[in-house]
Design an enzyme around this catalytic site. Sequence first.
Site, short mmCIF file in Angstrom:
data_model
loop_
_atom_site.label_atom_id
_atom_site.label_comp_id
_atom_site.label_asym_id
_atom_site.label_seq_id
_atom_site.Cartn_x
_atom_site.Cartn_y
_atom_site.Cartn_z
N SER A 288 46.39 34.10 28.80
CA SER A 288 44.83 34.13 29.12
C SER A 288 44.35 33.18 30.25
O SER A 288 43.23 32.51 30.39
CB SER A 288 43.79 34.18 27.89
OG SER A 288 44.11 35.02 27.04
N GLU B 143 56.58 39.66 23.89
CA GLU B 143 56.35 41.03 23.58
C GLU B 143 57.81 41.76 23.39
O GLU B 143 57.96 42.51 22.49
CB GLU B 143 55.57 41.80 24.71
CG GLU B 143 54.26 41.50 24.60
CD GLU B 143 53.33 41.44 25.76
OE1 GLU B 143 54.08 42.02 26.81
OE2 GLU B 143 52.25 40.93 25.75
N GLY C 69 47.11 37.64 26.12
CA GLY C 69 46.20 38.74 26.23
C GLY C 69 44.84 38.64 25.06
O GLY C 69 44.16 39.57 24.90
N LYS D 126 53.48 43.94 33.35
CA LYS D 126 53.62 44.93 31.82
C LYS D 126 53.95 46.28 32.42
O LYS D 126 54.26 46.69 33.40
CB LYS D 126 52.63 44.41 30.95
CG LYS D 126 52.42 42.84 30.91
CD LYS D 126 51.75 42.50 29.58
CE LYS D 126 51.44 41.03 29.60
NZ LYS D 126 50.72 40.42 28.41
N ASN E 214 53.02 39.24 35.96
CA ASN E 214 53.34 40.18 34.95
C ASN E 214 52.62 41.25 34.79
O ASN E 214 51.64 41.22 33.92
CB ASN E 214 53.89 39.28 33.79
CG ASN E 214 54.39 40.29 32.52
OD1 ASN E 214 54.95 41.46 32.89
ND2 ASN E 214 54.54 39.75 31.26
N GLU F 58 54.53 30.24 26.76
CA GLU F 58 53.35 30.98 26.41
C GLU F 58 53.24 31.02 25.22
O GLU F 58 53.84 31.74 24.49
CB GLU F 58 53.56 32.37 26.83
CG GLU F 58 54.03 32.62 28.46
CD GLU F 58 53.85 34.02 29.05
OE1 GLU F 58 53.09 34.28 29.94
OE2 GLU F 58 54.44 34.81 28.26
N GLY G 232 49.18 37.73 33.05
CA GLY G 232 49.26 39.10 32.69
C GLY G 232 48.13 39.81 33.22
O GLY G 232 48.06 40.21 34.42
N HIS H 23 60.29 37.09 27.21
CA HIS H 23 58.78 37.60 27.01
C HIS H 23 58.54 37.73 25.55
O HIS H 23 59.46 38.60 24.66
CB HIS H 23 58.21 38.69 27.60
CG HIS H 23 56.79 38.39 27.82
ND1 HIS H 23 55.95 39.05 26.67
CD2 HIS H 23 55.75 38.11 28.55
CE1 HIS H 23 54.65 38.90 27.09
NE2 HIS H 23 54.69 38.16 28.12
C1 PEP Z 1 51.71 37.32 29.65
O1 PEP Z 1 52.05 38.22 29.07
O2 PEP Z 1 52.82 37.01 30.19
C2 PEP Z 1 50.48 36.93 29.89
C3 PEP Z 1 50.24 35.66 30.35
O3 PEP Z 1 49.34 37.73 29.65
P1 PEP Z 1 47.77 37.22 29.83
O4 PEP Z 1 47.69 36.47 31.09
O5 PEP Z 1 47.17 38.60 29.83
O6 PEP Z 1 47.37 36.70 28.44
#
Ligand code: PEP
Length: 252
Positions: free
Chosen positions: A214, A98, A174, A11, A9, A168, A235, A96
């Site tokens: 993460s 966000e 993040g 973003k 992703n 998630e 991400g 998601h």
């Molecule tokens: C995401 O936002 O889908 C995600 C998993 O982000 P990150 O891997 O940066 O934590």
Amino acid sequence: MRKKIVAGNWKMNKNLQEGVALATELNEVLTAETPNCDVVICTPFIHLATVSDIIDHSVIGLGAENCADKASGAYTGEVSAEMVKSTGAEYVILGHSERREYYNETPAILKEKVDLALINGLKVIFCIGESLAQREANEQNAVVKAELEGSVFHLAPAEFANIVIAYEPIWAIGTGKTATAEQAEEIHAYIRSIIAEKYGDEVAENTSILYGGSCKASNAPELFAKKDIDGGLIGGASLKVPDFKGIIDAWK
Ligand code: PEP
């Protein structure tokens, strides 16, 4: 047999030239050494058509990070599921955290988006997960159940076959904090159990449930070794080919 999937992703990162460079490099690496899992990259809308022409779709799937909750018409600035599909994309991320948080996407809005994505032949990577406060109150199971009931459990079994779930935990996105493999497996098994209650064991067994938050090359092998974790939604670590490839290689 359910699919093992590593999905990126991007973003709101990478301008067009940078995105083209990233997709080109990833395509070179993965066509030289075929991965042991399905790989998908979900990019900003403006990259889709160009990236679609660059990648070998038999090795890398392509997805958008969102689509509109309306089919077409006077919705300035929106991009429809049909438009996403017309670029050559096969997937769309919906739900998601966000988008739920910053753009007020409710379960009802997401239900409309899911329906339009499926009508237009897109597979949906549907994200669910609890906040830190909800985890501390031990509400994570109730949260993910409500998110599924609100936006995807109205689907017929044949439609649900086009849904990939991404669990998630918001507190892990993040932040550098990953759920432990045991924490993740516990809730993945729960998610599979409620899919089984709704659609039966066969559909539940065939549903890919990805972990996101993460995830990196160092923790992916332990996470992916768990029986109900079928891959990752990535991400930050999807923005550099060596980092993303390191996670893909966890399936070796
Ligand atoms: C995401 O936002 O889908 C995600 C998993 O982000 P990150 O891997 O940066 O934590």
